[in-house]
Design an enzyme around this catalytic site. Sequence first.
Site, short mmCIF file in Angstrom:
data_model
loop_
_atom_site.label_atom_id
_atom_site.label_comp_id
_atom_site.label_asym_id
_atom_site.label_seq_id
_atom_site.Cartn_x
_atom_site.Cartn_y
_atom_site.Cartn_z
N TYR A 38 0.84 -1.20 0.00
CA TYR A 38 0.00 0.00 0.00
C TYR A 38 0.88 1.26 0.00
CZ TYR A 38 -3.07 3.72 1.30
OH TYR A 38 -3.73 4.91 1.30
N ASP A 39 1.88 1.26 0.88
CA ASP A 39 2.79 2.41 0.96
C ASP A 39 3.41 2.70 -0.41
OD1 ASP A 39 2.34 2.81 3.62
OD2 ASP A 39 4.16 1.80 4.31
N SER B 152 -1.44 12.96 9.87
CA SER B 152 -0.75 11.71 9.55
C SER B 152 0.75 11.98 9.57
CB SER B 152 -1.22 11.28 8.17
OG SER B 152 -0.62 10.08 7.82
N LEU B 153 1.54 11.05 9.08
CA LEU B 153 2.99 11.25 9.07
C LEU B 153 3.52 10.99 7.67
CD1 LEU B 153 3.96 9.27 12.30
CD2 LEU B 153 4.21 11.73 11.98
N GLU C 217 10.41 7.14 18.83
CA GLU C 217 9.36 6.30 19.42
C GLU C 217 9.05 5.19 18.44
OE1 GLU C 217 5.94 8.80 19.93
OE2 GLU C 217 7.10 10.30 21.01
N LYS D 171 6.54 3.09 16.13
CA LYS D 171 5.28 3.41 15.45
C LYS D 171 4.37 2.20 15.67
CE LYS D 171 3.49 5.15 11.09
NZ LYS D 171 2.44 4.16 10.93
N ASP E 171 1.43 -0.31 15.77
CA ASP E 171 0.52 -0.64 14.67
C ASP E 171 -0.86 -0.95 15.23
OD1 ASP E 171 -0.08 -0.84 12.09
OD2 ASP E 171 1.06 -2.65 11.69
N ARG F 287 -9.60 8.49 14.67
CA ARG F 287 -9.05 9.57 13.89
C ARG F 287 -9.98 10.00 12.75
NH1 ARG F 287 -3.34 9.41 10.72
NH2 ARG F 287 -4.40 7.78 9.58
N GLU G 44 -2.48 5.24 20.71
CA GLU G 44 -2.78 4.13 19.80
C GLU G 44 -3.37 2.98 20.60
OE1 GLU G 44 -1.81 5.00 16.77
OE2 GLU G 44 -1.84 3.17 15.56
N TYR H 101 1.11 8.99 23.03
CA TYR H 101 2.33 9.55 22.48
C TYR H 101 2.26 11.04 22.13
CZ TYR H 101 -0.16 7.96 18.27
OH TYR H 101 -1.11 7.71 17.33
N LYS I 200 10.61 12.56 16.20
CA LYS I 200 9.94 13.84 16.43
C LYS I 200 10.95 14.86 16.93
CE LYS I 200 5.70 11.50 17.72
NZ LYS I 200 4.77 11.10 18.75
N LYS J 200 9.82 3.74 8.11
CA LYS J 200 9.11 2.46 8.03
C LYS J 200 10.10 1.29 8.04
CE LYS J 200 4.97 2.39 7.45
NZ LYS J 200 3.82 2.64 6.76
N CYS K 15 -13.75 -36.23 5.77
CA CYS K 15 -12.60 -35.97 6.64
C CYS K 15 -11.35 -36.65 6.06
CB CYS K 15 -12.88 -36.50 8.05
SG CYS K 15 -11.42 -36.43 9.11
N CYS L 163 -10.25 -39.62 8.78
CA CYS L 163 -11.04 -40.82 9.06
C CYS L 163 -12.07 -41.13 7.97
CB CYS L 163 -11.71 -40.71 10.42
SG CYS L 163 -13.06 -39.50 10.43
N CYS M 88 -15.24 -32.26 10.86
CA CYS M 88 -15.42 -33.70 10.74
C CYS M 88 -16.51 -34.10 11.73
CB CYS M 88 -14.11 -34.40 11.08
SG CYS M 88 -14.31 -36.15 11.46
N CYS N 99 -12.67 -39.53 15.60
CA CYS N 99 -11.65 -39.34 14.56
C CYS N 99 -10.27 -39.25 15.23
CB CYS N 99 -11.96 -38.05 13.82
SG CYS N 99 -10.70 -37.54 12.67
S1 IVH Z 1 2.67 10.88 16.02
C1 IVH Z 1 1.09 14.77 14.63
N1 IVH Z 1 3.65 8.78 17.21
O1 IVH Z 1 1.03 6.41 12.93
C2 IVH Z 1 1.61 13.54 15.20
N2 IVH Z 1 2.00 8.46 15.54
O2 IVH Z 1 0.29 8.10 9.97
C3 IVH Z 1 1.32 12.38 14.34
N3 IVH Z 1 1.38 6.12 15.21
O3 IVH Z 1 -2.16 6.88 12.43
C4 IVH Z 1 1.30 11.12 15.01
N4 IVH Z 1 2.73 5.26 16.71
O4 IVH Z 1 -1.78 6.62 14.79
C5 IVH Z 1 2.79 9.24 16.29
N5 IVH Z 1 4.60 6.98 18.35
C6 IVH Z 1 3.74 7.45 17.46
C7 IVH Z 1 2.91 6.61 16.72
C8 IVH Z 1 2.05 7.15 15.76
C9 IVH Z 1 1.81 4.99 15.81
C10 IVH Z 1 0.39 6.15 14.13
C11 IVH Z 1 -0.66 7.17 14.22
C12 IVH Z 1 -0.98 7.50 12.80
C13 IVH Z 1 0.12 6.92 12.02
C14 IVH Z 1 0.79 7.98 11.22
#
Ligand code: IVH
Length: 679
Positions: A38-39, A84-85, A115, A117, A119, A138, A173, A225, A289, A313, A407, A410, A425, A430
């Site tokens: 996807y990315d 988002s990021l 930090e 990320k 999931d 969100r 999260e 976070y 950050k 990533k 099955c 058996c 089954c 069995c």
């Molecule tokens: S910071 C403005 N920190 O990653 C700050 N996001 O697309 C933006 N996520 O859906 C978010 N761990 O839910 C931040 N340590 C972390 C995170 C985090 C997971 C997720 C967040 C968002 C996606 C970024």
Amino acid sequence: MLDRAFAESRIAELRRLIEKHRRLYYEENAPEISDHEYDLLEKELRELESLYPELKRGPSPTDVVGGGISKGFAPVAHPVPLLSLENAFEENELREWVSRVAKFTGAEQFSMVGELKFDGLSVALFYERGKLVKAATRGDGLVGEDVTANVMRIKDVPKEISKGSSDLVIRGEIYMPLKEFREFNEQREEAGLEVFANPRNAASGSLRQLDPKVTASRPLSLFCYQVMKCSDELPGSHWERLQAMDEWGLPVDGLNKLLATPEELTDFCRKMVGRRKDLPYDADGVVAKVDSISLQEKAGSTAKAPRWAVAFKFPPEQARTKVNEIVVQVGRTGALTPVANLEPVHIGGVTVSRVSLHNEEELKRKDVRPGDTVLIERAGGVIPYLVRVFAEERIPGNREFRFPESCPVCGSGVHKPEGEVILRCSNRNCKAQLKESIRHFASRDAMDITGLGKVLIEKLVENGLLGSIGDIYSLNQEKLEPLGRMGVKSAANLVAEIDKSRARGYEKLLYALGIRMVGEETARDLVSQFPSIEALSTADEKELTEVDGVGPKVAAEIIEFFKTPDNLKLIDALKKAGLKMHGDKKEAGPLSGLVFVLTGTLQGFTRTEAKEKLLAFGAKVGSTVTADTDFVIAGEESGSKLKKAEKLGKRILSEEEFRRVLGGEISALNETESRKHGI
Ligand code: IVH
């Protein structure tokens, strides 16, 4: 340079694909491609749009954050957008980000925070004067879904924090830890329900439930976070804010790190790539950050993402391999599970040679055929899964797999219970079911018989030494030694282990019996209410569903189990073999003989904590208000149970009164009685 006409059609195609996969991911919790794939689609679209800005007509999915809002949840406008990021896939993209920040802020050197990320699913938590009052997903970043009722039921989300002086909006999260995810999926598989592809989908599917009770039953956790908003003054650095959140009682990850230089950042990312597979939760990258809030403000944000943060990533843990064959296994409950045997392949430090295809429908949907080239993914510590087939590379003649109509072990008929996706089954005797039942019985969390593993069980069953679980206790050295390579010593060890298991206790035994839908937690609940197997075996639906955590479906399975003559024979054999069939006589506690029912949300306790405290005081805890109920503990938003309690004239305890009882003030119970009579 790309041909413009080609770019135009590719952009259109990418937009369509991205929209489709977003819907599958955010709304249906059933992605068909991996996150990495996807990315790459997003990245390609962004690149094409910047090469041909004139082709970027109308709103593009690259401008949109996250998912939408489902029907069924009220919209919540976010006071601060949940952005988002931007992603970085390579270390040099990370260095480019550092240079960009320097350019925007004018700062040559600046500290950062690294930090993980996590999931899961991003949420905004609203605390007013220390109390959780609202929670939202969100959504599209500006408007999310109101999931307050659900979040209130998640044990790990603090309902009260020590920062009572101000109003806060916290971003965090919600996720499902890996161990819990595996167990949860196993239970679903066993119950014939569809499994979740990964912990993130499980978390999202569990949180976005219309019935908060469903969310309450799912093992969800939280990491915070970001402080999005605070009516008080806050420290001037992100690092200090993370520490402040921790002090207020919000869960903050212990792996967060303050990083002084770009080299320390790269080093942190490399370390986390290495540690990824050992983490107890799934993470798909590192978020870097800028530490200083004033520098963050200088850097600012685009419409989609802050410039002061970036997501590095993790490389995808995926590999291509070939399906050698597809086999259908029969499990403990007779479930027929298709499994692909693969050409062994290395992914994320382990060799993967087989992958479950879960059920017939899944196999058909993915159209996996013996001989196909497939993409396998193993995110974090998660069980590997088959992402997709490279259908375009299929060799002509790779025939569709035909699911057996009987099955495979058996030969008996198979059936699909209503509402399930799994074929089973129909033969209770069995051999495959027998072997798997023995394996479960002997497993670590059950009777813990070390040495009685899959291979040996196979041999013992095939040699006629184990015809039922009960036969385990008639195994001795004379019977074991002649078996294959079983030496004198290992035979003696196994006999000793079997012997030790006799004392494992009633709760373990109840779980080991493998009653459908009775996992460890349910076994614990049942044991607390029924002093012996005998008492449990004669319980009716009403008595069973009074146990917290037992609904009509579980009750039906228990009743069915104890109605089956073979199971009664087994219990008898185990009793004769000296296994403990009852709990220890509980010391009488101050609440002995009293039945409590919990309802609504308590601020200071999770449901499980409250229950455990009551049990420790000798009380019984029921799930529904009946004539036998003595007290109902009513938290906030108590619904029908409270109404029923009032109707039946039951005594109702507030959380405060409950707290006093636990503090030893048993007399608080009597005050409740007085209140009932209106004194
Ligand atoms: S910071 C403005 N920190 O990653 C700050 N996001 O697309 C933006 N996520 O859906 C978010 N761990 O839910 C931040 N340590 C972390 C995170 C985090 C997971 C997720 C967040 C968002 C996606 C970024």
